[in-house]
Design a protein around this motif. Structure first.
Motif, PDB file in Angstrom:
ATOM      1  N   ALA A 254     -10.659  20.810  11.996  1.00  0.00           N
ATOM      2  CA  ALA A 254      -9.464  20.066  11.350  1.00  0.00           C
ATOM      3  C   ALA A 254     -10.009  20.032   9.699  1.00  0.00           C
ATOM      4  N   LYS A 255     -11.333  20.141   9.663  1.00  0.00           N
ATOM      5  CA  LYS A 255     -11.539  20.049   8.095  1.00  0.00           C
ATOM      6  C   LYS A 255     -11.179  21.488   7.614  1.00  0.00           C
ATOM      7  N   ILE A 256     -11.322  22.536   8.330  1.00  0.00           N
ATOM      8  CA  ILE A 256     -10.706  23.648   7.746  1.00  0.00           C
ATOM      9  C   ILE A 256      -9.370  23.705   7.571  1.00  0.00           C
ATOM     10  N   GLU A 257      -8.603  23.415   8.664  1.00  0.00           N
ATOM     11  CA  GLU A 257      -7.229  23.684   8.740  1.00  0.00           C
ATOM     12  C   GLU A 257      -6.366  22.657   7.549  1.00  0.00           C
ATOM     13  N   LEU A 258      -6.772  21.529   7.848  1.00  0.00           N
ATOM     14  CA  LEU A 258      -6.106  20.502   7.134  1.00  0.00           C
ATOM     15  C   LEU A 258      -6.559  20.373   5.532  1.00  0.00           C
TER      16      LEU A 258
ATOM     17  N   SER B  83       0.826  -1.280   0.015  1.00  0.00           N
ATOM     18  CA  SER B  83       0.082   0.072  -0.035  1.00  0.00           C
ATOM     19  C   SER B  83       0.968   1.393  -0.101  1.00  0.00           C
ATOM     20  N   SER B  84       2.079   1.237   0.492  1.00  0.00           N
ATOM     21  CA  SER B  84       2.798   2.194   0.652  1.00  0.00           C
ATOM     22  C   SER B  84       3.212   2.914  -0.678  1.00  0.00           C
ATOM     23  N   ALA B  85       3.151   2.131  -1.839  1.00  0.00           N
ATOM     24  CA  ALA B  85       3.504   2.512  -3.054  1.00  0.00           C
ATOM     25  C   ALA B  85       2.386   3.274  -3.770  1.00  0.00           C
ATOM     26  N   VAL B  86       1.177   3.284  -3.192  1.00  0.00           N
ATOM     27  CA  VAL B  86       0.033   4.208  -3.460  1.00  0.00           C
ATOM     28  C   VAL B  86      -0.678   5.004  -2.716  1.00  0.00           C
ATOM     29  N   LEU B  87      -0.703   4.794  -1.451  1.00  0.00           N
ATOM     30  CA  LEU B  87      -1.248   5.654  -0.551  1.00  0.00           C
ATOM     31  C   LEU B  87      -0.372   6.629   0.082  1.00  0.00           C
ATOM     32  N   ASP B  88      -0.530   7.792  -0.306  1.00  0.00           N
ATOM     33  CA  ASP B  88       0.226   9.168   0.078  1.00  0.00           C
ATOM     34  C   ASP B  88      -0.105   9.370   1.381  1.00  0.00           C
ATOM     35  N   ARG B  89      -1.403   9.651   1.961  1.00  0.00           N
ATOM     36  CA  ARG B  89      -1.776   9.948   3.044  1.00  0.00           C
ATOM     37  C   ARG B  89      -3.171   9.850   3.457  1.00  0.00           C
ATOM     38  N   GLY B  90      -3.712   9.720   4.605  1.00  0.00           N
ATOM     39  CA  GLY B  90      -4.893   9.791   5.301  1.00  0.00           C
ATOM     40  C   GLY B  90      -5.197  11.042   6.268  1.00  0.00           C
ATOM     41  N   PHE B  91      -6.332  11.763   5.993  1.00  0.00           N
ATOM     42  CA  PHE B  91      -6.577  12.887   6.686  1.00  0.00           C
ATOM     43  C   PHE B  91      -7.629  12.634   7.751  1.00  0.00           C
ATOM     44  N   VAL B  92      -7.325  12.585   9.177  1.00  0.00           N
ATOM     45  CA  VAL B  92      -8.630  12.277   9.943  1.00  0.00           C
ATOM     46  C   VAL B  92      -9.149  13.791  10.593  1.00  0.00           C
ATOM     47  N   THR B  93     -10.213  14.152  10.008  1.00  0.00           N
ATOM     48  CA  THR B  93     -10.670  15.622  10.322  1.00  0.00           C
ATOM     49  C   THR B  93     -11.994  15.274  11.064  1.00  0.00           C
ATOM     50  N   TYR B  94     -11.976  15.064  11.986  1.00  0.00           N
ATOM     51  CA  TYR B  94     -13.181  14.807  12.888  1.00  0.00           C
ATOM     52  C   TYR B  94     -13.687  16.007  13.405  1.00  0.00           C
ATOM     53  N   SER B  95     -13.022  17.071  13.600  1.00  0.00           N
ATOM     54  CA  SER B  95     -13.640  18.427  14.084  1.00  0.00           C
ATOM     55  C   SER B  95     -13.952  19.214  12.800  1.00  0.00           C
TER      56      SER B  95
END
Length: 164
Positions: free
Chosen positions: A60-64, A45-57
């Motif tokens: 976080a949705k605004i900032e990230l 998976s490291s070859a294709v998954l760059d990152r995951g954003f967990v934006t619960y608040s």
């Protein structure tokens, strides 16, 4: 760690992304990183998954992810427009060319008449920049069940985005 059907779906996403040369990103709220967890459970998976954003608040949705405060105020975090903005933000703020987002009410509380427990909005961006939205109303089937069903839908939507 995940149910077998989720492992199979995650493996299909990883394989399709690898064959297509597409990096992916996730933007998750009510699933709290379970979509990324399913993907990282697959070797390679490291070859294709760059990152995951967990934006619960909302913050976080605004900032990230760059979701605007006005969008959140006007439509609420659990909405089509915010799901779309989250998916777009995940691509804009990562090396991913495709993404999937999840935002919903997993329960047991937090629901309303307009946005009941079990309501989840999903969006995905494909490498061409097209955005697709799906709404699901799973009902009050329990927090864990809503979250797992959401992972299933998100992986299917991400697979479609990667192969578009």
């Amino acid at each position: 760690m995940m149910p077998q059907d989720i492992n199979v779906s995650a493996a299909a996403v990883i394989e399709a992304a690898w064959k297509s040369g597409v990096m992916v990103a996730t933007a998750e709220s009510c699933t709290g990183g379970l979509v990324s967890a399913a993907l990282t459970g697959i070797a390679g998976s490291s070859a294709v998954l760059d990152r995951g954003f967990v934006t619960y608040s909302n913050e976080a949705k605004i900032e990230l992810l760059g979701v605007t405060p006005e969008l959140l105020t006007e439509h609420g975090a659990v909405s089509e427009s915010v799901a779309r903005a989250m998916a777009r933000g995940a691509v804009a703020r990562s090396r991913g060319a495709a993404s999937v987002s999840v935002t919903g009410v997993a329960g047991p509380g937090g629901g309303s008449v307009a946005k009941p427990v079990g309501l989840v909005h999903f969006a995905a961006v494909n490498p061409a920049g097209a955005v697709v939205h799906i709404e699901r109303r799973f009902g009050d089937i329990g927090r864990d069940a809503v979250r797992l069903e959401s992972v299933r839908v998100a992986l299917g939507l991400l697979l479609q985005a990667v192969t578009a």
